[in-house]
Scaffold this motif. Structure first.
Motif, short mmCIF file in Angstrom:
data_model
loop_
_atom_site.label_atom_id
_atom_site.label_comp_id
_atom_site.label_asym_id
_atom_site.label_seq_id
_atom_site.Cartn_x
_atom_site.Cartn_y
_atom_site.Cartn_z
N VAL A 1 -1.29 -12.43 -30.25
CA VAL A 1 -0.80 -11.78 -29.01
C VAL A 1 -0.43 -12.84 -27.98
O VAL A 1 0.62 -12.73 -27.33
N ARG A 2 -1.24 -13.87 -27.85
CA ARG A 2 -0.91 -14.95 -26.91
C ARG A 2 0.38 -15.67 -27.33
O ARG A 2 1.21 -16.00 -26.49
N ASP A 3 0.54 -15.87 -28.64
CA ASP A 3 1.78 -16.48 -29.14
C ASP A 3 2.98 -15.60 -28.82
O ASP A 3 4.02 -16.08 -28.39
N ILE A 4 2.84 -14.30 -29.06
CA ILE A 4 3.93 -13.36 -28.79
C ILE A 4 4.31 -13.40 -27.31
O ILE A 4 5.49 -13.46 -26.97
N ALA A 5 3.32 -13.39 -26.44
CA ALA A 5 3.60 -13.43 -25.00
C ALA A 5 4.35 -14.71 -24.64
O ALA A 5 5.36 -14.66 -23.93
N GLY A 6 3.88 -15.84 -25.11
CA GLY A 6 4.55 -17.11 -24.80
C GLY A 6 5.97 -17.17 -25.32
O GLY A 6 6.88 -17.64 -24.65
N LEU A 7 6.16 -16.65 -26.53
CA LEU A 7 7.50 -16.66 -27.12
C LEU A 7 8.43 -15.67 -26.43
O LEU A 7 9.62 -15.93 -26.27
N TRP A 8 7.90 -14.53 -26.00
CA TRP A 8 8.73 -13.56 -25.28
C TRP A 8 9.20 -14.16 -23.96
O TRP A 8 10.38 -14.14 -23.64
N TYR A 9 8.26 -14.69 -23.20
CA TYR A 9 8.62 -15.27 -21.90
C TYR A 9 9.48 -16.51 -22.07
O TYR A 9 10.28 -16.83 -21.20
N GLY A 10 9.34 -17.22 -23.19
CA GLY A 10 10.14 -18.41 -23.48
C GLY A 10 11.46 -18.10 -24.16
O GLY A 10 12.23 -19.00 -24.45
N GLU A 11 11.70 -16.81 -24.42
CA GLU A 11 12.95 -16.34 -25.04
C GLU A 11 13.22 -16.96 -26.40
O GLU A 11 14.36 -17.22 -26.77
N ASP A 12 12.18 -17.18 -27.18
CA ASP A 12 12.32 -17.71 -28.54
C ASP A 12 12.21 -16.56 -29.52
O ASP A 12 11.14 -16.23 -30.01
#
Length: 125
Positions: A44-55
């Motif tokens: 979930v933390r990875d998903i959040a970081g990737l969403w906000y980072g647009e990856d």
């Protein structure tokens, strides 16, 4: 990010966002071991970081890790550890992330919505 790449500005990006939303919404119903919850929390933390980072490419991989960390398809007779509901705080974290994604990408295609009689029906998208 180029047009047509899995990004927020293209249909493929919305499909990725919708897959993420559908997966995240299932998590509060899961009953897992503490070790599994740790893996879910990391995903979930990875998903959040990737969403906000647009990856978006990384996002697709991270949602796959989330799904793999979830309940097993095959359950053994002897469970080593008791299954537990989500840890305190995780449902709020999930809700915040889902709200952010839905605000930008809209509801997932085929999302379940409450019907007037209280049951669930497909929204028809």
């Amino acid at each position: 990010m180029t047009p047509g790449e899995a990004g927020r500005d293209g249909p493929e990006g919305y499909e990725t966002a919708w897959r993420v939303v559908r997966s995240l919404r299932r998590v509060p119903e899961w009953r897992l071991t503490p070790a599994q919850w740790e893996a879910v929390g990391a995903a979930v933390r990875d998903i959040a970081g990737l969403w906000y980072g647009e990856d978006r490419r990384g996002l697709r991989a991270a949602v796959g890790r989330l799904e793999l960390a979830g309940p097993r398809m095959v359950v053994t007779k002897h469970q080593d550890e008791p299954l537990r509901p989500p840890p305190v705080g995780l449902p709020d974290e999930l809700n915040e992330l889902v709200t952010c994604i839905v605000a930008e990408a809209g509801e997932p295609t085929g999302a379940r919505v409450a019907s007037p009689d209280g049951g669930a029906e497909t929204d028809g998208r």
